[in-house]
Design a protein around this motif. Structure first.
Motif, PDB file in Angstrom:
ATOM      1  N   UNK A 168       0.699  -1.229  -0.300  1.00  0.00           N
ATOM      2  CA  UNK A 168      -0.220  -0.170  -0.046  1.00  0.00           C
ATOM      3  C   UNK A 168       0.770   0.979   0.046  1.00  0.00           C
ATOM      4  N   UNK A 169       2.435   1.156   0.473  1.00  0.00           N
ATOM      5  CA  UNK A 169       2.835   2.265   0.645  1.00  0.00           C
ATOM      6  C   UNK A 169       4.054   2.665   0.229  1.00  0.00           C
ATOM      7  N   UNK A 170       4.795   1.674  -0.635  1.00  0.00           N
ATOM      8  CA  UNK A 170       5.885   1.047  -1.611  1.00  0.00           C
ATOM      9  C   UNK A 170       5.752   1.293  -2.761  1.00  0.00           C
ATOM     10  N   UNK A 171       3.705   0.554  -3.536  1.00  0.00           N
ATOM     11  CA  UNK A 171       3.189   0.900  -4.858  1.00  0.00           C
ATOM     12  C   UNK A 171       3.448   2.000  -5.318  1.00  0.00           C
ATOM     13  N   UNK A 172       2.557   3.458  -4.669  1.00  0.00           N
ATOM     14  CA  UNK A 172       2.828   4.984  -4.993  1.00  0.00           C
ATOM     15  C   UNK A 172       4.172   5.369  -4.991  1.00  0.00           C
ATOM     16  N   UNK A 173       4.274   5.153  -3.588  1.00  0.00           N
ATOM     17  CA  UNK A 173       6.480   6.182  -4.105  1.00  0.00           C
ATOM     18  C   UNK A 173       6.492   5.831  -5.606  1.00  0.00           C
ATOM     19  N   UNK A 174       7.022   4.302  -5.388  1.00  0.00           N
ATOM     20  CA  UNK A 174       7.541   3.598  -6.646  1.00  0.00           C
ATOM     21  C   UNK A 174       7.528   4.439  -7.718  1.00  0.00           C
ATOM     22  N   UNK A 175       6.231   4.443  -8.417  1.00  0.00           N
ATOM     23  CA  UNK A 175       5.290   5.043  -9.127  1.00  0.00           C
ATOM     24  C   UNK A 175       5.907   6.231  -9.525  1.00  0.00           C
ATOM     25  N   UNK A 176       5.585   7.126  -8.340  1.00  0.00           N
ATOM     26  CA  UNK A 176       5.678   8.517  -8.944  1.00  0.00           C
ATOM     27  C   UNK A 176       7.407   8.693  -8.800  1.00  0.00           C
ATOM     28  N   UNK A 177       8.399   7.932  -8.489  1.00  0.00           N
ATOM     29  CA  UNK A 177       9.557   7.875  -8.264  1.00  0.00           C
ATOM     30  C   UNK A 177      10.005   8.416  -7.736  1.00  0.00           C
ATOM     31  N   UNK A 178       9.774   8.184  -6.048  1.00  0.00           N
ATOM     32  CA  UNK A 178      10.394   8.339  -5.397  1.00  0.00           C
ATOM     33  C   UNK A 178      10.807   6.988  -4.435  1.00  0.00           C
ATOM     34  N   UNK A 179      12.170   7.354  -3.694  1.00  0.00           N
ATOM     35  CA  UNK A 179      12.456   6.297  -3.512  1.00  0.00           C
ATOM     36  C   UNK A 179      11.858   5.795  -2.187  1.00  0.00           C
ATOM     37  N   UNK A 180      12.059   4.816  -0.785  1.00  0.00           N
ATOM     38  CA  UNK A 180      11.657   4.333   0.436  1.00  0.00           C
ATOM     39  C   UNK A 180      12.785   3.908   1.289  1.00  0.00           C
ATOM     40  N   UNK A 181      12.225   4.511   2.393  1.00  0.00           N
ATOM     41  CA  UNK A 181      12.254   3.600   3.428  1.00  0.00           C
ATOM     42  C   UNK A 181      11.773   3.672   4.712  1.00  0.00           C
ATOM     43  N   UNK A 182      10.763   2.148   4.555  1.00  0.00           N
ATOM     44  CA  UNK A 182      10.137   1.500   5.095  1.00  0.00           C
ATOM     45  C   UNK A 182      10.663   0.755   6.394  1.00  0.00           C
ATOM     46  N   UNK A 183      10.061   1.223   7.779  1.00  0.00           N
ATOM     47  CA  UNK A 183      10.309   0.104   8.740  1.00  0.00           C
ATOM     48  C   UNK A 183       8.342  -0.292   9.135  1.00  0.00           C
ATOM     49  N   UNK A 184       8.575  -1.750   8.986  1.00  0.00           N
ATOM     50  CA  UNK A 184       7.945  -2.534   9.428  1.00  0.00           C
ATOM     51  C   UNK A 184       7.776  -2.606  10.917  1.00  0.00           C
ATOM     52  N   UNK A 185       6.348  -3.095  11.288  1.00  0.00           N
ATOM     53  CA  UNK A 185       5.870  -3.302  12.729  1.00  0.00           C
ATOM     54  C   UNK A 185       7.107  -4.502  13.263  1.00  0.00           C
ATOM     55  N   UNK A 186       7.246  -4.455  14.612  1.00  0.00           N
ATOM     56  CA  UNK A 186       8.372  -4.982  15.413  1.00  0.00           C
ATOM     57  C   UNK A 186       7.850  -6.183  15.861  1.00  0.00           C
ATOM     58  N   UNK A 187       6.690  -6.926  16.050  1.00  0.00           N
ATOM     59  CA  UNK A 187       5.794  -8.229  15.632  1.00  0.00           C
ATOM     60  C   UNK A 187       5.911  -8.867  14.919  1.00  0.00           C
ATOM     61  N   UNK A 188       5.705  -8.488  13.772  1.00  0.00           N
ATOM     62  CA  UNK A 188       6.277  -8.406  12.213  1.00  0.00           C
ATOM     63  C   UNK A 188       6.497  -8.234  10.811  1.00  0.00           C
ATOM     64  N   UNK A 189       7.757  -8.300  11.380  1.00  0.00           N
ATOM     65  CA  UNK A 189       8.840  -7.892   9.723  1.00  0.00           C
ATOM     66  C   UNK A 189       9.264  -8.626   8.673  1.00  0.00           C
TER      67      UNK A 189
END
Length: 477
Positions: A168-189
């Motif tokens: 949900x977060x990464x796909x639109x960021x990449x499509x628009x030409x941005x790069x990503x630093x993602x922090x997943x939840x501590x209990x479900x990485x």
């Protein structure tokens, strides 16, 4: 009378290809992090699934700088049609590894395998497919003749939909030409790190996507880093408020998708059997770990008794147990901490005088489980009607007129979603116009589509994700 009982139908956990250890993904490589390793727990058995390396502040700094270089030199200048090829490739690889991802998600999160298999993974793939289609059409999205990427997007996601929220977060960021630093939840990485494997397999340029596991301090470091230009957060309202305060005046673009206390409104002319199925899906899907869950049921007085009778009968058939069993309807609560919170709020409902009914279904002795529960006789002043329980607990209130239904539905600091059940199309439109909710479902609930925007009002956050409207959050317009 013959009693029919389903035989166990377990999915093989071997399909998850579970590894004893996972490392963070930084600048195109899997590397050890500087933080204290964490242990990912299976909430259904309380066993340790894997040890996961975590990031520290230096790792966050390296990841943001790598993302900045990749955005400026490679990903940002790349033609949209070329970016689309990479995003399409991710979508296809998710689909190809769907069974593996579904089993891993159920092991790490606790949700039933049929939900991971039929909802989470296909929708995650669909988000990448949908946004890949936008990558070369941004000039025609309605945001001006030359919309540009913002730069580096810092994204922090919750534990209730680990893979889906990442997509949900990464796909639109990449499509628009941005790069990503993602922090997943501590209990479900775990599925986020397998998604990083897929990103590496898709041959995205190094630094375009970085995945940094860790606790809240890692998320705070990502959000506060001066090299991050856009922050997207999904999680609790309290943390969202803290992020908003910390970013005030920074110039960073921010979207928040926070808590909810959705009203599911049933009128006396509604198809009641269909409505009961929608009520069950609205609150017991994913153990109630859904920010837009229909946790407040508003029923017109004339049919309240009939709806409750049907609801009890239906909820009693739900099967609670092993998330990997294909017959399971309600899986494990994600953590002991969340289970304790649910128990405390349920106790408050009883002490304040609400009428508790809990399903007589058997509940496993080991693991974090809670039987589906329905409270009747609830008043708007009770905690169970005001606070987000984030578990399989439904509060039932009644109303007499449409105006009263609107007043009660809007009597909450939240405003993420709502549902309306009636045979009158005019009433649906009348209600939708007056309900202060970002999404209003009509004669259904919890329907998600990457082509449709999603987001809330008031303490449920601001900004939209998904659809054409969701692109704006990742563009300089």
């Amino acid at each position: 009378m013959t009693t029919w009982e389903y035989a166990p139908a377990p999915e093989s956990r071997d399909i998850a290809n579970l590894k004893p250890g996972y490392r963070m993904f930084l600048d195109g490589e899997f590397v050890e992090g500087g933080g204290e390793p964490l242990k990912s727990i299976n909430p259904a058995t309380e066993e340790v699934l894997a040890e996961v390396s975590t990031a520290d502040r230096d790792d966050v700094d390296r990841a943001v700088k790598a993302a900045g270089r990749a955005q400026e030199r490679v990903w940002g200048p790349m033609p949209g049609a070329e970016r689309a090829k990479y995003v399409y490739r991710i979508a296809r690889l998710i689909a190809e590894r769907a069974r593996e991802l579904a089993v891993l998600e159920s092991l790490d999160n606790g949700k039933p395998i049929r939900e991971s298999r039929d909802v989470d993974v296909p929708t995650a793939s669909a988000h990448f497919f949908h946004h890949a289609g936008w990558a070369d059409k941004l000039d025609f999205a309605g945001y001006g003749p030359d919309p540009r990427p913002l730069g580096v997007a810092g994204q922090v996601i919750p534990w209730n939909f680990p893979l889906l929220m990442a997509a949900w977060k990464i796909a639109p960021a990449l499509a628009c030409g941005n790069t990503v630093v993602l922090k997943p939840a501590e209990t479900t990485p775990l599925t986020a790190l397998v998604l990083a494997e897929i990103i590496q397999q898709a041959e995205l340029p190094p630094g375009v996507v970085n995945v940094l596991p860790g606790a809240g301090d890692v998320g705070a470091a990502v959000v506060g880093h001066p090299g991050v230009h856009k922050v997207a957060f999904t999680g609790s309202t309290d943390v969202g408020k803290s992020i908003q305060r910390s970013l005030a005046g920074s110039g960073k673009k921010l979207t928040l998708e926070l808590g909810g206390k959705a009203a599911n409104v049933v009128f006396d002319d509604a198809p009641l059997d269909q409505a009961v199925e929608g009520i069950v899906n609205g609150i017991f899907f994913n153990q109630g770990h859904v920010c837009c869950a229909g946790s407040r049921l508003l029923v017109q007085e004339s049919v309240a008794e009939e709806v409750l009778e049907k609801l009890h009968k239906r909820v009693a058939t739900l099967r609670v147990g092993d998330p990997l069993d294909k017959n399971t309807d309600v899986g494990a609560i994600n953590s002991r901490e969340q289970l304790t919170k649910i128990q405390e709020l349920v106790a408050s409902g009883e002490s304040e005088g609400a009428e508790r009914w809990t399903s007589p279904c058997p509940v496993p002795d080991k693991g974090f489980f809670f039987a589906p529960t329905v409270f009747a006789g609830v008043s708007q002043a009770m905690r169970i009607a005001r606070e987000e329980i984030f578990g399989p607990v439904l509060s039932v209130l009644t109303f007499r007129t449409p105006d009263e239904a609107v007043a009660k539905a809007n009597n909450t600091p939240y405003g993420l979603s709502a549902g309306v059940w009636t045979e009158k199309g005019s009433r649906i439109l009348w209600m939708a116009d007056r309900l202060r909710a970002g999404v209003v479902w009509a004669n259904t609930f919890n329907r998600f589509d990457p082509t449709a925007p999603f987001g809330g009002y008031r303490e449920s956050g601001f900004g939209r994700e998904g659809g054409r409207a969701g692109l704006e959050a990742y563009l300089d317009v």
